[in-house]
Design an enzyme around this catalytic site. Structure first.
Site, PDB file in Angstrom:
ATOM      1  N   ASP A 157     -10.336 -17.189  -3.861  1.00 52.51           N
ATOM      2  CA  ASP A 157     -10.368 -16.712  -2.769  1.00 52.51           C
ATOM      3  C   ASP A 157     -10.380 -16.349  -2.242  1.00 52.51           C
ATOM      4  O   ASP A 157     -11.849 -15.968  -2.422  1.00 52.51           O
ATOM      5  CB  ASP A 157      -9.195 -15.171  -3.709  1.00 52.51           C
ATOM      6  CG  ASP A 157      -7.715 -14.644  -2.503  1.00 52.51           C
ATOM      7  OD1 ASP A 157      -8.111 -15.293  -1.580  1.00 52.51           O
ATOM      8  OD2 ASP A 157      -6.652 -14.383  -3.421  1.00 52.51           O
ATOM      9  N   GLU A 184       4.169  -2.627   1.565  1.00 56.78           N
ATOM     10  CA  GLU A 184       3.559  -3.001   0.055  1.00 56.78           C
ATOM     11  C   GLU A 184       3.605  -4.467   0.304  1.00 56.78           C
ATOM     12  O   GLU A 184       4.090  -5.172   1.015  1.00 56.78           O
ATOM     13  CB  GLU A 184       4.980  -2.698  -0.412  1.00 56.78           C
ATOM     14  CG  GLU A 184       6.067  -3.575  -0.302  1.00 56.78           C
ATOM     15  CD  GLU A 184       7.693  -3.895  -1.369  1.00 56.78           C
ATOM     16  OE1 GLU A 184       7.039  -3.776  -2.173  1.00 56.78           O
ATOM     17  OE2 GLU A 184       8.620  -4.112  -1.229  1.00 56.78           O
TER      18      GLU A 184
END
Lengths: 625, 625
Positions: A236, A440
């Site tokens: 990542d 979110e």
């Protein structure tokens, strides 16, 4: 055509520095070997993302609610067509920049273990089997079935990753072996077994003390060993540096890079692998290991046909992007992603009786809630308001009624009173509330005060609750449409509204799809891919990764709507005649799609399989698993 | 029906504390006198603002470009119909909250003396006569012509106010008497003489050392004295406190309040007039003065029919809000606000030749640039992209191409390359760039680094320039659509694009209106209400309020496009046969609207009058002033 043989031959001509350079996501050109610059990073979570216009399908969590694997594969095929069409044009520039290549870092198959996790809407929900099957369909659609690989799919984030967002660069997820295999790794294994994904992305966090991108246990032992994974691993973005800077496992980036490479992470998003030169000089990593990494990476590039002129995808034309066929497919997926949670008979709306509809709420005309995160740009889109305007011949009155949060905007008034006026004038109110992707999401993308992209609780915001109460107090027939990527405690809605619909983030066709459901052109067929709890107080602590008392499998409380819940407009009955056979009957109402879910109940409830059928009124269908 | 007599009678029953309370914009109820709570603050700069859905007309600067006073009055009548319709519902709640009353703090008739001023797009441009005439038409439409006043219009900001935004609470604008009367006060006098506005709002700044809201010179001597103004004065929000806190003219709020009240500022937006109790007790202000203030305010409320049940506007129904008639009127105003700056013959587009249009740029599909600031919420809107999609039968390819600023969004890619691909596939490119209301606006609302809402220069942003150069380099026929509320230095566009259109912030129908122009359904007829300079370097310092070398009247340089400039699709000739008579002839092309502008040239160019006509091909019309 042995891609690996060709890779080995090409890599054998590279210097050590050139090889190390190719292990970065932004791999530079090597002109003397006719290798163009290539940027490995691309995204297509629910449509080709971040490279301009594309068909924007419902967010992943919504597509999971369709419980329709074959539709999912069609969607992914549309995505890979658009991706190839774009690549065919981008490559004419002589290189590919960020978000222009064929190596896609999708899907996200993490388990949505806790509704507070901000990135949960990127996933296929809380069940490993649903996640594995949806992921498999998605990967197959992306990667194709040809001489060359159509795209590289990357399953992420390996492993366990599911918040807290704001701690992800230093967090150690402590998990039992049982939870690890049964919950957190299960979908990874399923996808590897069934769909042969080209790549795996390592997560930011640690698992049981080991940083994921440099974990011997997760990568060498389990992924390459037990699971027999044949592809490549990418870190990542910035996760290699995290090994020293966040997790404090190593002293510096050279050590971090060496740890990752030696355990099988061949590609680096970030720039930590610049330090591989130092690591090599310090004998932390051998040239042989580096060579093997780069061979794997070039095997992938050869397999994608990047160095050939006979690739079967080279002629996909640019005008497949947002073509009518894809728009129609999008609308179909959006319809199937809608979950009907309550209906006292008000739905479908009776056009003979309903002459005026008041559409109220901050999510009714917001483009942002259609596209969610990791999204492309729709050149046309249908919000809830627009869908109802376009799908209804009567009068539509709109009132936003409030800001979704107090902090949004200072002077642009959306008075509650306007909403009350609108509701009073209407025969039916469609209240459209929920969350949005800024409430979110991912660390950095989203902002929720001190919990970054995560949610503090399962409530609607204060201004929405105030508006909701004012409208409900009027006693008008009310359809509540919850737009969110995660569970909201809709207890009051379940009690006081006539119908409750979960829309998720529905993509560019969300409004049209909702209108299809509201006006009875389509009987809803979605099912919840996550448990809707009654309160945040029912949940274990967010930072606790034990599955105890989490998800439908282990939750000991009484959920508002369980995993798999979802109504249709038909009266359906199921009669199980054996463990693997069920007679489904449509006793009336209307023709409908219907997902049959097969569970076991011991030692706890667990989804074993599912199948989606279309069943007409009066029809009886035997479904065999 | 003597409103003042009734006001006097009612006010005579109030205690001194009650009277002082009524001088706040959020005036409390006095139940014993049957006076409901009333909030004076409302806005309708280009449509009813900040109270939910409304017809959102083009921003003020765009409406000024129409040079069409009768259309302007129709627009204002539509606005006041919607305002009354809303009020009729809001008042049923028993009080009015913020943005729900009948007293509107519009229009903004400040002179747009410098293109860097962030709020310039709220004005009618740089010419006092155009501003006075547009303001007059707008006020007449708002206030109506009935037994009761339909709405109160408030001309603002009195006086001179035009930046810098970030210094407005402490700035002293130093102006000569000539500039003050000829430029800065002229439109105020014109409106008072011709439209009898109910109210005047005092500005934040000082003028020649006196704070506007407490200025004896500006209020007592000029406004009430010389100009014979009969209405009431309201402070800008917080401007009374600025007198001590920002301007340091007084020691405290009590002194500031007394100064303002004694000079004729009866109403306070803010809370400084809470200190009037102290000021009264300290003998800084008399009860008689306070009584006169409150009488004026209640005269206004009686005149609006708030305390009567026979008001002719009480039956305007809610469904006039965004009704079809208003939408059509909006489209008409949007069409007339479009200014064609260059056309080499490419426009109107020939549908027989143009089969594919690429719509490119960050302003092509942005709702924010339609509504600008001080805006309502359209329940339907037509962006440039949508207008072209809806108005064109051929293929439309969209690419945003870049973010309007580097800082907007991190991960949502809009690659320039996609725009290049789109352009290459098209017969014609419509490049849609400019500014947005977050880049030019009010202190606090907008952000442009260290100059708050003001502009640093007249340039497009760097990402737009990069995109522009890439697209122009392709050599495709290109129509440049500049969306901004102020002058941009479009020198390169004028040279290298085939056509250049100034769209301003065009309201909810902007895209449809542009499509009408692009496809020849309407011949453009707008004229620039401001000078388009070639560079910020041609301008005097922003903080210098002298008119020397500013606006078309006094600018000594060579502007790119002068004030009053604007092309049509017709070949029009003007022959002045006397000082007040001109023969206008349409020699070919198409039927068109056309504004005839009468200037004098000595001692400098100055607009004396204007008239808008419709003239058919081959027609000859004599216009008399």
């Amino acid at each position: 055509m042995d891609f690996m043989a060709r890779a080995k031959e090409l890599v054998s001509k590279m210097t050590i520095e050139e090889k190390i350079g190719q292990m970065r996501y932004d791999a530079p050109a090597i002109p003397r070997l006719n290798i163009p610059a290539y940027n490995w990073w691309n995204e297509c979570l629910h449509g080709v993302a971040r490279q301009g216009c594309a068909t924007v399908f419902p967010q992943a969590i919504g597509m999971a609610a369709s419980f329709n694997c074959s539709l999912m594969e069609k969607v992914a095929t549309a995505i890979s067509d658009e991706a190839r069409a774009k690549y065919n044009e981008f490559k004419k520039f002589g290189s590919t920049e960020l978000y222009q290549g064929l190596t896609y870092w999708s899907p996200n198959i993490n388990i949505f273990r806790d509704p507070r996790w901000g990135r949960g809407h990127e996933t296929y929900g809380e069940d490993p089997l649903l996640t594995g099957k949806m992921g498999t369909a998605f990967i197959k659609g992306l990667q194709g079935n040809g001489k060359y690989r159509k795209l590289d799919a990357t399953i992420k984030h390996y492993a366990v990753h599911s918040g807290p967002e704001y701690e992800r660069h230093s967090f150690d997820a402590v998990v039992s072996k049982k939870d690890l295999y049964e919950t957190y790794l299960s979908a990874f294994k399923y996808c590897i077994d069934n769909a042969d994904p080209s790549a795996v992305m390592g997560a930011y966090n640690r698992v049981n003390g080991e940083a994921c991108c440099g974990s011997k246990t997760l990568l060498k032992d389990i992924l390459y060993g037990e699971f027999g994974f044949k592809g490549y691993v990418v870190s990542d973005c910035g996760a290699i540096r995290d090994i020293n800077a966040g997790h404090k496992i190593t002293q510096n980036e050279a050590e971090s890079a060496a740890l990752a490479v030696n355990n099988g992470c061949q590609l680096n998003c970030g720039d930590a692998y610049l330090s591989l030169v130092d690591a090599y000089e310090e004998d932390l990593v051998t040239e042989e290991t580096i060579t093997e990494c780069v061979e794997k990476l070039f095997e992938a590039r050869f397999r994608l046909g990047m160095f050939d002129d006979d690739c079967e995808y080279d002629n996909i034309p640019f005008d497949v992007v947002e073509c009518d066929k894809h728009t129609e497919l999008n609308r179909q997926m959006a319809r199937e992603s809608i979950v009907l949670l309550k209906n006292n008979g008000i739905l479908p709306l009776d056009k003979n009786k309903v002459k005026t509809i008041a559409v109220i709420g901050p999510n009714a005309d917001d483009k942002g809630v259609l596209v969610a995160n990791y999204h492309g740009t729709p050149s046309k889109y249908s919000t809830v308001l627009k869908g109802i305007q376009d799908g209804f011949d009567g009068k539509v009155i709109f009132s936003q009624g409030c800001h979704i949060r107090h902090t949004d905007g200072n002077w642009t008034g959306y008075p509650v009173r306007e909403a009350i006026i609108a509701a009073k004038m209407a025969d039916v109110v469609v209240l459209c509330m929920g969350l949005n992707p800024s409430m979110e999401g991912e660390e950095g993308d989203s902002y929720n005060g001190d919990v970054a992209g995560d949610k503090k609780d399962l409530s609607l915001t204060e201004p929405q609750i105030k508006l909701y109460n004012e409208i409900i107090a009027l006693g008008k027939p009310t359809v509540f449409v919850n737009v969110s990527g995660s569970a909201i405690a809709l207890c009051d809605q379940d009690e006081r509204c006539d119908a409750v619909i979960q829309l998720f983030y529905g993509g560019a066709q969300a409004g049209n799809a909702l209108a299809d459901v509201l006006f009875g052109k389509y009987s809803p067929s979605g099912r919840l891919p996550v448990t809707f709890y009654r309160s945040v107080d029912d949940l274990p602590p967010f930072r606790d990764y034990s599955m105890e008392n989490r998800t439908y499998k282990f939750f000991k409380g009484n959920p508002l709507y369980p995993f798999g819940y979802g109504l249709t407009y038909a009266d359906i009955s199921e009669s199980w005649i054996s463990e693997n056979e069920v007679i489904v009957k449509n006793n009336g109402g209307m023709d409908t799609d219907y997902s049959v879910l097969k569970f076991k109940t011991e030692p706890h409830k667990e989804l074993l399989d599912f199948k989606k059928i279309h069943i007409k009124v009066g029809e009886k269908i035997k479904v065999t698993f």
